[in-house]
Design a protein around this motif. Structure first.
Motif, PDB file in Angstrom:
ATOM      1  N   PRO A 429       0.796  -1.246   0.000  1.00  0.00           N
ATOM      2  CA  PRO A 429       0.000   0.000   0.000  1.00  0.00           C
ATOM      3  C   PRO A 429       0.818   1.280   0.000  1.00  0.00           C
ATOM      4  N   SER A 430       2.098   1.206   0.352  1.00  0.00           N
ATOM      5  CA  SER A 430       2.911   2.421   0.414  1.00  0.00           C
ATOM      6  C   SER A 430       3.684   2.703  -0.872  1.00  0.00           C
ATOM      7  N   VAL A 431       3.692   1.761  -1.813  1.00  0.00           N
ATOM      8  CA  VAL A 431       4.513   1.885  -3.025  1.00  0.00           C
ATOM      9  C   VAL A 431       3.736   2.596  -4.124  1.00  0.00           C
ATOM     10  N   ALA A 432       4.293   3.717  -4.592  1.00  0.00           N
ATOM     11  CA  ALA A 432       3.691   4.451  -5.701  1.00  0.00           C
ATOM     12  C   ALA A 432       4.151   3.888  -7.032  1.00  0.00           C
ATOM     13  N   SER A 433       5.447   3.653  -7.163  1.00  0.00           N
ATOM     14  CA  SER A 433       6.015   3.060  -8.376  1.00  0.00           C
ATOM     15  C   SER A 433       7.344   2.408  -8.014  1.00  0.00           C
ATOM     16  N   CYS A 434       7.809   1.534  -8.879  1.00  0.00           N
ATOM     17  CA  CYS A 434       9.056   0.836  -8.579  1.00  0.00           C
ATOM     18  C   CYS A 434       9.681   0.293  -9.854  1.00  0.00           C
ATOM     19  N   ALA A 435      10.951  -0.005  -9.766  1.00  0.00           N
ATOM     20  CA  ALA A 435      11.688  -0.662 -10.850  1.00  0.00           C
ATOM     21  C   ALA A 435      12.673  -1.614 -10.215  1.00  0.00           C
ATOM     22  N   VAL A 436      12.821  -2.781 -10.808  1.00  0.00           N
ATOM     23  CA  VAL A 436      13.725  -3.798 -10.274  1.00  0.00           C
ATOM     24  C   VAL A 436      14.816  -4.077 -11.305  1.00  0.00           C
ATOM     25  N   ILE A 437      16.050  -4.062 -10.846  1.00  0.00           N
ATOM     26  CA  ILE A 437      17.196  -4.284 -11.724  1.00  0.00           C
ATOM     27  C   ILE A 437      18.167  -5.269 -11.073  1.00  0.00           C
ATOM     28  N   GLY A 438      19.088  -5.767 -11.861  1.00  0.00           N
ATOM     29  CA  GLY A 438      20.160  -6.582 -11.324  1.00  0.00           C
ATOM     30  C   GLY A 438      21.409  -5.745 -11.150  1.00  0.00           C
ATOM     31  N   VAL A 439      22.065  -5.885 -10.003  1.00  0.00           N
ATOM     32  CA  VAL A 439      23.304  -5.147  -9.746  1.00  0.00           C
ATOM     33  C   VAL A 439      24.391  -6.151  -9.362  1.00  0.00           C
ATOM     34  N   PRO A 440      25.661  -5.799  -9.545  1.00  0.00           N
ATOM     35  CA  PRO A 440      26.742  -6.759  -9.269  1.00  0.00           C
ATOM     36  C   PRO A 440      26.763  -7.187  -7.808  1.00  0.00           C
ATOM     37  N   ASP A 441      27.064  -8.455  -7.584  1.00  0.00           N
ATOM     38  CA  ASP A 441      27.152  -8.990  -6.234  1.00  0.00           C
ATOM     39  C   ASP A 441      28.240 -10.062  -6.219  1.00  0.00           C
ATOM     40  N   VAL A 448      19.186  -8.947  -6.776  1.00  0.00           N
ATOM     41  CA  VAL A 448      17.904  -8.307  -7.095  1.00  0.00           C
ATOM     42  C   VAL A 448      17.814  -7.012  -6.292  1.00  0.00           C
ATOM     43  N   HIS A 449      17.745  -5.894  -7.002  1.00  0.00           N
ATOM     44  CA  HIS A 449      17.761  -4.571  -6.373  1.00  0.00           C
ATOM     45  C   HIS A 449      16.512  -3.808  -6.792  1.00  0.00           C
ATOM     46  N   ALA A 450      15.792  -3.271  -5.823  1.00  0.00           N
ATOM     47  CA  ALA A 450      14.564  -2.525  -6.102  1.00  0.00           C
ATOM     48  C   ALA A 450      14.789  -1.031  -5.896  1.00  0.00           C
ATOM     49  N   VAL A 451      14.310  -0.254  -6.840  1.00  0.00           N
ATOM     50  CA  VAL A 451      14.303   1.201  -6.716  1.00  0.00           C
ATOM     51  C   VAL A 451      12.836   1.604  -6.554  1.00  0.00           C
ATOM     52  N   VAL A 452      12.513   2.243  -5.414  1.00  0.00           N
ATOM     53  CA  VAL A 452      11.113   2.427  -5.020  1.00  0.00           C
ATOM     54  C   VAL A 452      10.790   3.895  -4.778  1.00  0.00           C
ATOM     55  N   VAL A 453       9.640   4.288  -5.297  1.00  0.00           N
ATOM     56  CA  VAL A 453       9.055   5.602  -4.976  1.00  0.00           C
ATOM     57  C   VAL A 453       7.845   5.349  -4.087  1.00  0.00           C
ATOM     58  N   LEU A 454       7.838   5.950  -2.902  1.00  0.00           N
ATOM     59  CA  LEU A 454       6.720   5.778  -1.978  1.00  0.00           C
ATOM     60  C   LEU A 454       5.640   6.837  -2.222  1.00  0.00           C
ATOM     61  N   LEU A 455       4.417   6.495  -1.870  1.00  0.00           N
ATOM     62  CA  LEU A 455       3.328   7.464  -1.949  1.00  0.00           C
ATOM     63  C   LEU A 455       3.581   8.620  -0.973  1.00  0.00           C
ATOM     64  N   PRO A 456       3.132   9.814  -1.293  1.00  0.00           N
ATOM     65  CA  PRO A 456       3.332  10.964  -0.382  1.00  0.00           C
ATOM     66  C   PRO A 456       2.809  10.656   1.016  1.00  0.00           C
ATOM     67  N   GLY A 457       3.647  10.875   2.018  1.00  0.00           N
ATOM     68  CA  GLY A 457       3.271  10.650   3.397  1.00  0.00           C
ATOM     69  C   GLY A 457       3.338   9.219   3.860  1.00  0.00           C
ATOM     70  N   ALA A 458       3.604   8.291   2.941  1.00  0.00           N
ATOM     71  CA  ALA A 458       3.659   6.875   3.303  1.00  0.00           C
ATOM     72  C   ALA A 458       5.069   6.501   3.730  1.00  0.00           C
ATOM     73  N   SER A 459       5.182   5.379   4.435  1.00  0.00           N
ATOM     74  CA  SER A 459       6.496   4.898   4.861  1.00  0.00           C
ATOM     75  C   SER A 459       6.560   3.383   4.722  1.00  0.00           C
ATOM     76  N   ALA A 460       7.766   2.884   4.477  1.00  0.00           N
ATOM     77  CA  ALA A 460       8.020   1.438   4.392  1.00  0.00           C
ATOM     78  C   ALA A 460       9.524   1.240   4.420  1.00  0.00           C
ATOM     79  N   GLY A 461       9.975   0.217   5.121  1.00  0.00           N
ATOM     80  CA  GLY A 461      11.404  -0.068   5.195  1.00  0.00           C
ATOM     81  C   GLY A 461      11.795  -1.196   4.262  1.00  0.00           C
ATOM     82  N   GLU A 462      13.098  -1.364   4.118  1.00  0.00           N
ATOM     83  CA  GLU A 462      13.632  -2.386   3.219  1.00  0.00           C
ATOM     84  C   GLU A 462      13.164  -3.783   3.616  1.00  0.00           C
ATOM     85  N   GLU A 463      13.284  -4.126   4.895  1.00  0.00           N
ATOM     86  CA  GLU A 463      12.903  -5.459   5.345  1.00  0.00           C
ATOM     87  C   GLU A 463      11.396  -5.671   5.205  1.00  0.00           C
TER      88      GLU A 463
END
Length: 514
Positions: A429-441, A448-463
């Motif tokens: 419910p807090s995610v406005a938009s997102c993109a998932v890419i692969g990064v070196p490991d 698997v790496h996620a780039v996330v834009v949250l909805l205004p005023g919303a919060s969510a942590g990585e875990e």
């Protein structure tokens, strides 16, 4: 050519040779053939007919080996289930394929209530574990004991042998249809390159549902010898199996190789029987290669590049190629069974050294995607399998993979399609938009790496986002890292520019994938 053909040959040539070694249990090829024919008889008794799909959800075992032979012996189609998937993903594949019979072991029997609820067409469950048979399931061993052997169905090479589900670009797995000839052609071409040692002992430590291990299984059957099987990869168990059973061949992904050669027990063990180490999914780092050579100086390393749709091998990098630092960056050259070229967006072949899409043709190319005619037509247009990988060929025919045209990440040897992860993230419910890419490991090749834009005023942590995703997709697909941004870069048409997101992580690398 058909999958049960090598079983007949083994019984004729070496009936008393061990076919499988699993724990304390050893069975000869003659015993194996009898059990396969009886299990096929049991499947007939359960109403399994020609072309019906029979699935298995289990860790590696000698019964897995028997399943892979008994199902085609009965004229049916194998459907090995990815053991790392979530129940929702497993249920989708069973419903999509119309699977009515499922083999399940002790580890996954707890999933049965959920699977039965989500898969109304699932009418029969066979328990193939060592413990008590779950309520409502049939005992594998009782079925084998109670049924007389039936004749082999002798499937033709063009017949469907298996439906193998892989990640989907739309968020749902796709069933790759492979014929008997597809699998045999790929194995024969690989065997011609020394894929496994004739008459040797192959260790199954990688998951047997995976096409890479299944290809080595077909190769071992073709060339004779013995399957040594452990339930799953564990460096200590691998070391013990090699030492105890004098294993000659093993298939691992680079992450597994690193864990194996870096384990203290490996330096004390007698691993001198090993002759061939096959790896795939990603290139191996020079550091790991050097440690492997120091630990196993007599072992030949061979890299295979391919995909499920290619049954799965397209190119191979041979042991002698590994001695050249430049060639170690390549995926090798086309196997004897494959034709490989690189094309532009209009499918015109590009000059040597020019990056384009890698396409492959040969008798190992899939029949198509199950119930997906449009995606099949797109992938196989012009008679070539379009891999979605960007690469180039050098003047000697060595293939270099530099990027992925399709949105896929290879992490620890497993394919992860970005769309699957993005669909799961978007349900938060807090995610406005997102993109998932692969990064070196360093450990997994790609992360698997996620780039996330949250909805205004919303919060969510990585875990929190990671655990949320695990409700819908397998744990290995969930983002290992999350980056929160104000906005995602988009093109004039509003398409997210993932290349811009990836550039930050890959700008120092010679290639944009591992």
């Amino acid at each position: 050519m058909y999958l049960t053909q090598p079983l007949h040959r083994a019984c004729q040539h070496n009936p008393d040779l061990p076919a499988t070694i699993f724990g304390e249990r050893t069975r000869t090829w003659a015993e194996c053939a009898d059990r396969v024919a009886r299990l096929a008889g049991a499947l007939h008794g359960l109403g399994v007919g020609v072309g019906d799909r029979v699935a298995i959800l289990a860790l590696n075992s000698d019964r897995y080996h028997e399943y892979l032979l008994a199902v085609p012996w009965a004229g049916a189609v194998v459907n090995p289930v990815n053991i790392r998937w979530s129940p929702a993903e497993i249920a989708y594949s069973l419903v999509d394929s119309g699977t009515e019979v499922l083999l399940v072991d002790d580890v996954f029997s707890a999933m049965l209530p959920a699977l039965r609820q989500q898969c109304p067409q699932l009418r029969t469950v066979i328990h193939c574990g060592e413990g008590p048979t779950p309520e409502g399931a049939l005992s594998y061993e009782e079925l084998v004991a109670a049924h007389e052997p039936v004749p082999d169905a002798y499937r033709s090479g063009d017949d469907l042998a298996g439906v193998f589900y892989t990640g989907g670009t739309t968020g749902h797995p796709k069933g790759v249809m492979l014929s008997h000839a597809n699998l045999m052609v790929s194995a024969l071409g690989s065997a011609a390159c020394g894929f496994v040692q004739p008459g040797g002992r192959l260790l199954h430590a990688a998951p047997m549902f995976h096409l890479a291990d299944l290809a080595s299984w077909v190769g071992r059957n073709l060339l004779g010898g013995t399957h040594v099987i452990i339930p799953m990869f564990d460096p200590v168990k691998v070391i013990e199996a090699v030492q105890r059973h004098r294993v000659t061949d093993v298939l691992l992904v680079p992450t597994m190789i690193q864990l194996l050669v870096d384990h203290p027990a490996a330096r004390e063990a007698d691993l001198s029987s090993l002759r061939q180490l096959l790896y795939g999914a990603s290139v191996i780092s020079d550091a790991v290669l050097q440690r492997t050579a120091a630990l196993l100086p007599e072992v030949r390393l061979t890299q295979a590049y391919g995909m499920t749709e290619l049954s799965p091998v397209a190119t191979m990098l041979m042991a002698e190629d590994h001695e050249d630092p430049q060639l170690r960056r390549s995926a090798g050259r086309a196997g004897p069974h494959a034709q490989v070229r690189v094309v532009d967006a209009e499918d015109n072949e590009v000059p040597t050294g020019t990056v384009g899409e890698v396409v492959v043709r040969g008798g190992h190319v899939m029949l198509g995607y199950w119930n997906k005619p449009e995606e099949t037509e797109q992938a196989l247009r012009g008679g070539w399998m379009h891999t979605g990988d960007g690469g180039y060929l050098d003047e000697r025919g060595y293939l270099y993979i530099v990027d992925r045209i399709k949105d896929m990440i290879v992490s620890g040897g497993e394919n992860v399609y970005s769309a699957e992860v993005e669909n799961a993230l978007a349900k938060h419910p807090s995610v406005a938009s997102c993109a998932v890419i692969g990064v070196p490991d360093k450990e997994w090749g790609e992360r698997v790496h996620a780039v996330v834009v949250l909805l205004p005023g919303a919060s969510a942590g990585e875990e929190e986002l990671r655990e949320h995703c695990k409700q819908f997709i397998a744990g290995y697909k969930a983002p290992r890292s999350v980056e929160f941004v104000e906005a995602l870069p988009v093109s004039g048409a509003g398409k997210i520019l993932k290349r811009e997101l990836r550039k930050v992580y890959w700008n120092e690398a010679e290639r944009s994938v591992h």
